[in-house]
Design a protein around this motif. Structure first.
Motif, PDB file in Angstrom:
ATOM      1  N   GLN A   1       0.858  -1.184   0.000  1.00  0.00           N
ATOM      2  CA  GLN A   1       0.000   0.000   0.000  1.00  0.00           C
ATOM      3  C   GLN A   1       0.896   1.237   0.000  1.00  0.00           C
ATOM      4  O   GLN A   1       1.012   1.933   1.018  1.00  0.00           O
ATOM      5  CB  GLN A   1      -0.919  -0.013   1.217  1.00  0.00           C
ATOM      6  N   PRO A   2       1.550   1.514  -1.122  1.00  0.00           N
ATOM      7  CA  PRO A   2       2.555   2.582  -1.148  1.00  0.00           C
ATOM      8  C   PRO A   2       2.001   3.961  -0.783  1.00  0.00           C
ATOM      9  O   PRO A   2       2.757   4.814  -0.303  1.00  0.00           O
ATOM     10  CB  PRO A   2       3.071   2.543  -2.588  1.00  0.00           C
ATOM     11  N   GLN A   3       0.718   4.179  -0.991  1.00  0.00           N
ATOM     12  CA  GLN A   3       0.136   5.483  -0.624  1.00  0.00           C
ATOM     13  C   GLN A   3       0.263   5.758   0.869  1.00  0.00           C
ATOM     14  O   GLN A   3       0.289   6.917   1.290  1.00  0.00           O
ATOM     15  CB  GLN A   3      -1.348   5.509  -1.025  1.00  0.00           C
ATOM     16  N   LYS A   4       0.373   4.706   1.660  1.00  0.00           N
ATOM     17  CA  LYS A   4       0.486   4.876   3.105  1.00  0.00           C
ATOM     18  C   LYS A   4       1.797   5.528   3.522  1.00  0.00           C
ATOM     19  O   LYS A   4       1.922   5.990   4.660  1.00  0.00           O
ATOM     20  CB  LYS A   4       0.354   3.523   3.820  1.00  0.00           C
ATOM     21  N   VAL A   5       2.780   5.547   2.648  1.00  0.00           N
ATOM     22  CA  VAL A   5       4.080   6.092   3.019  1.00  0.00           C
ATOM     23  C   VAL A   5       3.980   7.574   3.374  1.00  0.00           C
ATOM     24  O   VAL A   5       4.754   8.086   4.198  1.00  0.00           O
ATOM     25  CB  VAL A   5       5.114   5.864   1.892  1.00  0.00           C
ATOM     26  N   TRP A   6       3.012   8.286   2.799  1.00  0.00           N
ATOM     27  CA  TRP A   6       2.858   9.710   3.102  1.00  0.00           C
ATOM     28  C   TRP A   6       2.635   9.947   4.589  1.00  0.00           C
ATOM     29  O   TRP A   6       3.053  10.965   5.130  1.00  0.00           O
ATOM     30  CB  TRP A   6       1.701  10.302   2.299  1.00  0.00           C
ATOM     31  N   ASP A   7       1.973   8.986   5.252  1.00  0.00           N
ATOM     32  CA  ASP A   7       1.681   9.146   6.680  1.00  0.00           C
ATOM     33  C   ASP A   7       2.949   9.224   7.526  1.00  0.00           C
ATOM     34  O   ASP A   7       2.922   9.731   8.644  1.00  0.00           O
ATOM     35  CB  ASP A   7       0.816   7.978   7.178  1.00  0.00           C
TER      36      ASP A   7
END
Length: 219
Positions: free
Chosen positions: A142-148
């Motif tokens: 879930q690469p979008q989670k890296v922003w967190d």
């Protein structure tokens, strides 16, 4: 008795043939890498690649790196420590090998962060590796989670989201992909020291070969 001896002898012959085959394959691969390294269009002489350490150092570690790779995450503190121990004599150049699903997204993010300066890039890189278990679960990335994980890095997140799609970033990653093929990189991390493949994979192997190259470059 005779039959068992024949079986053992045949097995030993097969093992010897395998070892010899592996040796000659590695020797041929190393020769091809050496030829590529010495060519006019050397994969080790790319302008604009991310790096750490003294840019004028005589010894260069080139690491083909995937931010979703657990081994890359494990190696990072060791490589950083080597740069500190041999300060001024060694630089690290990172090349991206986005072999894992979803890691191409994170690679573009890292390059977008680099446009905001070296300090922001390093903080983003380390935060990304630290949060790897959260966003890079194998089979369910879930690469979008890296922003967190990037709130405390100082990264301008909105700017980074826009910059990820810049054509120069796409071009750089295409070049890395072409060099992966030329150098026959099949796993991450893959290390080269002054264009020479790592003889023995592992932290000890990296340290030993690095010391050899430093001794040769700084007699």
């Amino acid at each position: 008795m005779k039959r068992s001896l024949i079986v053992i002898g045949a097995a030993a012959t097969l093992i010897a043939a395998f070892v010899a085959g592996a040796y000659f394959y590695t020797a041929r691969q190393n020769a091809e890498v050496t030829t590529a390294a010495q060519s006019v269009d050397s994969p080790f002489k790319r302008v604009g690649t991310p790096s750490m350490g003294n840019p004028d150092a005589k010894v260069e570690i080139t690491e083909f790196f995937d931010p979703a790779c657990e081994a890359c995450r494990a190696f990072y503190p060791h490589v950083k420590r080597l740069l500190g121990e041999h300060s001024g004599k060694v630089r690290l150049t990172l090349r991206y090998a986005a072999f894992h699903e979803g890691s191409d997204y994170v690679v573009k993010l890292l390059e977008a962060a680099r446009l905001q300066g070296q300090e922001i890039y390093l903080k983003t890189l380390e935060a990304t590796l630290s949060a790897q278990p959260m966003w890079a679960e194998h089979g369910r990335p879930q690469p979008q989670k890296v922003w967190d994980a990037l709130a405390s890095t100082g990264l301008d997140i909105e700017r980074a989201r826009r910059d990820m799609e810049r054509p120069e970033i796409a071009a750089r990653l295409q070049q890395d992909t072409a060099d992966i093929v030329a150098l026959k990189v099949r796993q991450t991390p893959t290390f080269f020291i002054n264009g020479k493949p790592l003889r023995n994979f592992g932290q000890d192997g990296l340290s030993f070969q690095l010391r050899e190259e430093i001794a040769a470059s700084y007699p």
